[in-house]
Design a protein around this motif. Structure first.
Motif: not given
Length: 373
Positions: A68-69, A116-120, A132-133, A141-145
């Motif tokens: 998880v990034e 979000l889905s389908e994120v390259d 995402a980044r 925003m904070s994020y998790a990918f």
């Protein structure tokens, strides 16, 4: 605290972004692309796992698929309401329009959380971006990918190289969970993207696993995302043909078209029975008067997929029957479901590019929640 949760496809090694000063990130990086040509030559998962190549790279592949990034951005604003958006962004192909919509659309820019889905990540079709980044940086925003699949080819359209029995797939379906702190205590957000090449019962099984994991964190849960409630059974060629024949000769063509907006009434009953049994509501969390996806039989790619699935004869029949709908079938694939939380309002938005084109093949869905102790 605000956040992005996302999951889709990754390819090549990623460089650290110079524009990420506000985010402390744990990054997903790998050097597996040099093996992709050899991987593409392996026909099945069984042969893959028995190969010397898998002995060499298998642990690294599993590390990437389990990773998880994350990037953190402090946000301590008090809230009595919470706005959550779920959106299948079609890999971030139209990134600038997507970013601008999230920054400037009056409904989207006030989102507290994006599912979000389908994120390259690192694919040429999306300009080799870490989608995402870059969105998180732009939005503060904070994020998790998390990676669902390692894409072995950089195809602009949907990839067909999936290791699954005789089909190729390097990876697996993945969901993302995040615990969002509010003034009234934590809410668990679960981003879901169920499998389109499955039966409704198989989608329900995937969803049950997600619910089991989410409820370990707490009793207040919001599930959001592309549940792929297509009303089609793609678990096998025979199952799909049986499903299509039932639609034509039992349900009827007009009722089948209407059912795309009410999949809980027929063909997708297992998914919605599971939600109800586990105490999750969809009423109030979704704007039922609006479609979130349209099948466009005037689109060559959509028509090609239908021909591949059911054959040219049935595809031509569908085009002929859909004349009075202008070849468009309004569908509902994207949903929110909540337990232990109160919805205030729900919407389906239709953001567009400057020249009035879709930003994604799916529309974003929005739900406003009351945050009370």
């Amino acid at each position: 605290m605000t956040l992005i949760t996302s999951a889709y496809q990754a390819s090549h090694r990623q460089r650290r972004s110079a524009g990420s000063r506000s985010i402390r990130a744990m990054l997903i990086e790998h050097d597996l692309a040099r093996h992709y040509e050899a991987l593409r030559a392996i026909a099945t998962r069984k042969r893959l796992h028995a190969s010397p190549l898998w002995v060499e790279i298998g642990p690294e592949v599993e590390r990437i698929l389990d990773a998880v990034e994350r990037g953190d951005h402090a946000d301590t604003r008090p809230r009595t309401e919470l706005r959550v958006v779920a959106w299948n962004i079609q890999r971030g192909l139209h990134f600038e329009a997507l970013r601008d919509a999230l920054l400037h659309d009056p409904e989207l820019r006030t989102a507290d959380a994006l599912l979000l889905s389908e994120v390259d990540l690192g694919l040429g079709r999306s300009a080799n971006r870490n989608v995402a980044r870059e969105l998180a940086n732009a939005l503060g925003m904070s994020y998790a990918f998390g990676v669902s699949y390692l894409a072995l080819e950089d195809d602009h359209l949907e990839l067909r190289d999936k290791y699954s029995s005789s089909e190729k797939r390097l990876g697996r379906k993945r969901a993302m969970l995040a615990e969002l702190e509010t003034d009234a205590g934590p809410i668990v957000l679960a981003q879901a993207h169920l499998d389109s090449t499955a039966s409704s019962a198989q989608r329900a099984a995937q969803l049950a696993t997600l619910i089991d994991r989410a409820e370990r964190f707490g009793p207040r849960v919001l599930i959001g995302g592309d549940l792929n409630t297509t009303t089609y059974d793609h678990s096998s060629t025979f199952a799909l043909l049986r499903n299509v024949m039932h639609k034509l000769f039992v349900t009827g063509f007009d009722a089948t078209v209407a059912n795309f907006l009410t999949p809980e009434l027929r063909y997708e009953v297992p998914v919605f029975d599971l939600l109800r049994t586990r105490g999750y509501a969809i009423d109030g969390f979704n704007d039922r008067g609006q479609a979130t996806y349209e099948y466009d039989l005037g689109d060559p790619y959509t028509l090609d997929m239908i021909k591949r699935s059911v054959g040219g004869l049935l595809a031509r029949f569908a085009v002929w029957k859909l004349r009075r709908w202008n070849g468009l079938v309004a569908s509902r694939l994207d949903w929110f479901a909540g337990r232990g939380i109160t919805p205030i309002a729900a919407k389906v938005l239709r953001p567009r590019t400057a020249d009035h084109r879709r930003i994604s093949d799916h529309e974003p869905i929005v739900v406003d929640l009351a945050v009370r102790a």
